[in-house]
Design a protein around this motif. Structure first.
Motif, PDB file in Angstrom:
ATOM      1  N   ARG A   6       0.991  -0.761  -0.210  1.00 26.37           N
ATOM      2  CA  ARG A   6      -0.042  -0.088   0.281  1.00 26.37           C
ATOM      3  C   ARG A   6       1.035   1.367  -0.267  1.00 26.37           C
ATOM      4  N   ASP A   7       2.025   1.311  -1.077  1.00 29.93           N
ATOM      5  CA  ASP A   7       2.353   2.081  -1.294  1.00 29.93           C
ATOM      6  C   ASP A   7       3.757   2.647  -0.095  1.00 29.93           C
ATOM      7  N   THR A   8       3.424   1.917   1.422  1.00 28.93           N
ATOM      8  CA  THR A   8       4.765   2.165   1.922  1.00 28.93           C
ATOM      9  C   THR A   8       5.891   1.053   1.787  1.00 28.93           C
ATOM     10  N   VAL A   9       6.876   1.302   1.659  1.00 28.94           N
ATOM     11  CA  VAL A   9       8.415   0.137   1.185  1.00 28.94           C
ATOM     12  C   VAL A   9       8.470  -0.512   3.171  1.00 28.94           C
ATOM     13  N   LEU A  10       8.648  -1.682   2.629  1.00 33.84           N
ATOM     14  CA  LEU A  10       8.675  -2.204   4.583  1.00 33.84           C
ATOM     15  C   LEU A  10      10.354  -2.763   4.086  1.00 33.84           C
ATOM     16  N   ALA A  11      10.982  -3.041   2.774  1.00 36.88           N
ATOM     17  CA  ALA A  11      12.132  -2.973   3.478  1.00 36.88           C
ATOM     18  C   ALA A  11      12.740  -3.260   1.858  1.00 36.88           C
ATOM     19  N   GLU A  12      14.070  -3.015   1.703  1.00 36.25           N
ATOM     20  CA  GLU A  12      15.280  -2.689   0.224  1.00 36.25           C
ATOM     21  C   GLU A  12      16.406  -3.154   0.853  1.00 36.25           C
ATOM     22  N   ALA A  13      16.795  -3.783  -0.369  1.00 41.66           N
ATOM     23  CA  ALA A  13      18.464  -4.408  -1.001  1.00 41.66           C
ATOM     24  C   ALA A  13      18.728  -5.441  -2.138  1.00 41.66           C
ATOM     25  N   PRO A  14      19.814  -5.401  -2.207  1.00 49.81           N
ATOM     26  CA  PRO A  14      19.909  -5.992  -3.543  1.00 49.81           C
ATOM     27  C   PRO A  14      20.180  -7.115  -3.558  1.00 49.81           C
ATOM     28  N   THR A  15      20.120  -7.881  -4.579  1.00 49.15           N
ATOM     29  CA  THR A  15      19.072  -9.454  -4.999  1.00 49.15           C
ATOM     30  C   THR A  15      19.841  -9.858  -4.227  1.00 49.15           C
ATOM     31  N   SER A  16      21.137  -9.564  -4.441  1.00 48.02           N
ATOM     32  CA  SER A  16      22.377 -10.853  -4.392  1.00 48.02           C
ATOM     33  C   SER A  16      22.442 -10.804  -2.663  1.00 48.02           C
ATOM     34  N   GLU A  17      22.143 -10.487  -1.994  1.00 47.20           N
ATOM     35  CA  GLU A  17      21.557 -10.435   0.036  1.00 47.20           C
ATOM     36  C   GLU A  17      20.672 -10.992   0.254  1.00 47.20           C
ATOM     37  N   LEU A  18      19.199 -11.529  -0.734  1.00 50.84           N
ATOM     38  CA  LEU A  18      18.264 -11.875  -0.261  1.00 50.84           C
ATOM     39  C   LEU A  18      18.726 -13.280  -0.865  1.00 50.84           C
ATOM     40  N   VAL A  19      17.095 -13.872   0.480  1.00 51.23           N
ATOM     41  CA  VAL A  19      17.400 -15.301  -0.482  1.00 51.23           C
ATOM     42  C   VAL A  19      16.042 -16.015  -0.280  1.00 51.23           C
ATOM     43  N   LYS A  20      15.918 -16.821  -0.959  1.00 51.50           N
ATOM     44  CA  LYS A  20      14.356 -17.249  -1.901  1.00 51.50           C
ATOM     45  C   LYS A  20      14.806 -18.558  -1.392  1.00 51.50           C
ATOM     46  N   ILE A  21      13.052 -18.939  -0.480  1.00 56.29           N
ATOM     47  CA  ILE A  21      12.738 -19.963  -0.458  1.00 56.29           C
ATOM     48  C   ILE A  21      11.326 -20.728  -0.167  1.00 56.29           C
ATOM     49  N   GLU A  22      11.105 -22.144  -0.746  1.00 52.35           N
ATOM     50  CA  GLU A  22      10.127 -22.043  -1.736  1.00 52.35           C
ATOM     51  C   GLU A  22       8.958 -20.362  -2.241  1.00 52.35           C
ATOM     52  N   GLY A  23       9.911 -20.017  -2.767  1.00 49.18           N
ATOM     53  CA  GLY A  23       9.367 -19.319  -3.137  1.00 49.18           C
ATOM     54  C   GLY A  23       9.261 -17.784  -2.928  1.00 49.18           C
ATOM     55  N   ASN A  24       9.441 -17.888  -2.060  1.00 43.11           N
ATOM     56  CA  ASN A  24       9.470 -16.091  -1.060  1.00 43.11           C
ATOM     57  C   ASN A  24      10.863 -15.594  -1.235  1.00 43.11           C
ATOM     58  N   TRP A  25      11.055 -14.412  -0.856  1.00 39.77           N
ATOM     59  CA  TRP A  25      11.751 -13.464  -0.752  1.00 39.77           C
ATOM     60  C   TRP A  25      11.971 -13.551   0.746  1.00 39.77           C
TER      61      TRP A  25
END
Length: 100
Positions: A6-25
């Motif tokens: 709803r137009d509120t940024v909750l988190a922001e990071a480079p893709t290289s810092e994220l982990v994808k588990i069971e379809g969720n970032w």
């Protein structure tokens, strides 16, 4: 990558810092807008990841119960399956938009 609700940024990071588990970032804890998150008492335990911590997240001035979750102390045996230690990383409900 950016997590928005709803137009509120909750988190922001480079893709290289994220982990994808069971379809969720999963976003690293340092990427969160921390003041929007409050721990929720909702209980849940995943058979292979361990005990989850849910969060009520405020967006648009309204608290959204259990909009996000984390595994603060996942089972160490899950690290091999995921490919890294993801302790404290946070994932979001499908209503949150994840974009680049």
């Amino acid at each position: 990558m950016k997590a928005t609700h709803r137009d509120t940024v909750l988190a922001e990071a480079p893709t290289s810092e994220l982990v994808k588990i069971e379809g969720n970032w999963y976003f690293p804890p340092t990427s969160l807008v921390a003041e929007l998150f409050v721990e929720s008492p909702t209980p849940y335990t995943c058979g292979w990841k361990g005990e989850a911590q849910y969060f009520t997240v405020t967006t648009g001035g309204q608290p959204r119960k259990d909009l996000a979750w984390s595994y603060p102390q996942p089972y160490p045996s899950s690290f091999g399956r995921v490919g890294q230690d993801y302790s404290g990383f946070v994932a979001f409900d499908r209503s949150v938009i994840i974009s680049e």
